[in-house]
Design an enzyme around this catalytic site. Sequence first.
Site, PDB file in Angstrom:
ATOM      1  N   LYS A 170      -6.089 -13.700  10.512  1.00 22.58           N
ATOM      2  CA  LYS A 170      -5.532 -12.685  11.412  1.00 22.58           C
ATOM      3  C   LYS A 170      -5.205 -13.228  12.816  1.00 22.58           C
ATOM      4  CE  LYS A 170      -6.818  -8.594   8.925  1.00 22.58           C
ATOM      5  NZ  LYS A 170      -5.564  -8.061   8.434  1.00 22.58           N
ATOM      6  N   ASP A 202     -17.461 -12.631   6.719  1.00 23.59           N
ATOM      7  CA  ASP A 202     -16.008 -12.512   6.700  1.00 23.59           C
ATOM      8  C   ASP A 202     -15.583 -11.998   8.072  1.00 23.59           C
ATOM      9  OD1 ASP A 202     -13.402 -11.732   6.460  1.00 23.59           O
ATOM     10  OD2 ASP A 202     -13.639 -10.675   4.557  1.00 23.59           O
ATOM     11  N   TYR A 221       0.829  -1.216   0.000  1.00 17.19           N
ATOM     12  CA  TYR A 221       0.000   0.000   0.000  1.00 17.19           C
ATOM     13  C   TYR A 221       0.863   1.266   0.000  1.00 17.19           C
ATOM     14  CZ  TYR A 221      -3.285  -3.540   1.714  1.00 17.19           C
ATOM     15  OH  TYR A 221      -4.037  -4.676   1.866  1.00 17.19           O
ATOM     16  N   TYR A 270     -14.485  -4.399   2.539  1.00 20.09           N
ATOM     17  CA  TYR A 270     -13.144  -4.780   2.107  1.00 20.09           C
ATOM     18  C   TYR A 270     -12.965  -6.256   2.452  1.00 20.09           C
ATOM     19  CZ  TYR A 270      -8.154  -5.536   2.033  1.00 20.09           C
ATOM     20  OH  TYR A 270      -6.911  -6.056   1.761  1.00 20.09           O
TER      21      TYR A 270
HETATM   22  C1  LIG Z   1     -12.382  -8.426   6.648  1.00 24.40           C
HETATM   23  C2  LIG Z   1     -11.122  -8.795   5.925  1.00 24.40           C
HETATM   24  N1  LIG Z   1     -11.167  -9.737   4.976  1.00 24.40           N
HETATM   25  C3  LIG Z   1     -10.068 -10.128   4.308  1.00 24.40           C
HETATM   26  C4  LIG Z   1      -8.851  -9.551   4.563  1.00 24.40           C
HETATM   27  C5  LIG Z   1      -7.627  -9.985   3.793  1.00 24.40           C
HETATM   28  O1  LIG Z   1      -6.755 -10.707   4.604  1.00 24.40           O
HETATM   29  P1  LIG Z   1      -5.228 -10.907   4.169  1.00 24.40           P
HETATM   30  O2  LIG Z   1      -4.582  -9.565   4.251  1.00 24.40           O
HETATM   31  O3  LIG Z   1      -4.694 -11.885   5.173  1.00 24.40           O
HETATM   32  O4  LIG Z   1      -5.232 -11.461   2.787  1.00 24.40           O
HETATM   33  C6  LIG Z   1      -8.761  -8.549   5.528  1.00 24.40           C
HETATM   34  C7  LIG Z   1      -7.482  -7.889   5.799  1.00 24.40           C
HETATM   35  O5  LIG Z   1      -7.397  -6.822   6.363  1.00 24.40           O
HETATM   36  C8  LIG Z   1      -9.927  -8.159   6.225  1.00 24.40           C
HETATM   37  O6  LIG Z   1      -9.901  -7.201   7.164  1.00 24.40           O
END
Ligand SMILES: Cc1ncc(COP(=O)(O)O)c(C=O)c1O
Length: 432
Positions: free
Chosen positions: A280, A251, A29, A157
């Site tokens: 995470k 998610d 980023y 996101y």
């Molecule tokens: C809600 C959500 N989904 C998916 C992702 C993507 O995860 P990664 O960065 O491990 O690919 C993130 C990352 O911040 C997220 O916050």
Amino acid sequence: MNDGWQKTEGSAAPGEWLAQGLAHVWLPYAQMKTASPPLAVTGTHGCRIVLADGRELIDGIASWWTACHGYNHPHIRDAVIRQAGIMPHVMFGGLAHEPALTLACRLAALLPGDLDRVFFSDSGSVAVEIALKMALQFWRNRGEGRRSRFVTFQGSYHGDTTGAMAVSDPHDSMHALFSGLLPQHVNVALPEDEESIAALAAVLEREAGSLAGIIVEPLVQGAGGMRFHHPDVLRRLRRLADQHGLLLIFDEIFTGFGRTGSTFACEQAGVTPDIITLSKALTGGTLPLAATVARTPIFEAFWSDDPKQALMHGPTYMANALACAAANASLDLFAREPRLAQVRAISDQLAQGLAPCRGICRVKDVRVLGAIGVVELDRIDDVEALRRRFVEEGVFVRPFGSVVYLTPAFTISEEDLGRLTEAVVKVVGDIR
Ligand SMILES: Cc1ncc(COP(=O)(O)O)c(C=O)c1O
């Protein structure tokens, strides 16, 4: 509680490695031409990041929301070291091992309802890709292959891979550049008020036959702006999904494992999604691991004598034994230490500590949910300058968009959290 969790010797101070290495890495980023160079880190301990110049920063972000027990927790470290001596990795095709199968059982037991079938991968974005693929093939296997699109939400996101970008907000997000190139889904406002509820209902009436499912970040849209919504929204989505026969995907890559005040955000709504994604904090911030977990009826749609009905997915490092050992150790800590009580205390302290921001003229909103504290401004003109100001105050905080936020480790001391909130009040107060 913190026995053995002391500072350990960090890696070498940056001599050549920083200058030489920066010429060869591509940072996340970042506009590489203008971005400030990253801070050289030589170690971590507890809620602290140790810099090469000897400074220690209090960490307000927990490494993109992963390090929920703080850094270098001895229980996780010991589990990883033990596993490294036994078997760091073995492929998951045709072979199985105890850390992964134990972890699958533990996740199935922790998750609500019949979210029972765990598919492991190695990052959040990939977990989302797998969730989408499962949903699409669920319908194909049932002879309804025309169901190929998803309902997605403004401000969402879901990751940086192609499929995950396509279900993120196509306009107001960092992926907007690609919106015309990606599969087109149906992006609408979260059903929070009469107008948005009616708009979603109308879309579903019209499009249900071509839709595979609905994907949402429950309770908090994270990287899209740290926006919160009421659990009623999730109950509404469950009802609508059932009414129109759509799969509901939560998610919980950000929200899972205590961040919003319950082990999973979906518990606060009393809703079980059909598929859930986790990553995470799954390994307590030590190793990359993700899981896509499906309810029994989803799994059963793949259960067949026909090989074509199998889920053709299998990342090379799926169910990595080191990562699974770390995740099992992290779950031990959730079971034996009062993490959710710590989140409640953090929540109260964040609410109190950030309250003075309400009086600052550029501040639009101050909000707290679980161990997430957010100060939203009308805009941030120079995000890099703001990040540098936090470092000058001895803390690591990474504002983005128009928000300054704190998502500390659940083990942070009252004193360190106080220093974080004071730094936010001071730095935000100084913005002109
Ligand atoms: C809600 C959500 N989904 C998916 C992702 C993507 O995860 P990664 O960065 O491990 O690919 C993130 C990352 O911040 C997220 O916050």
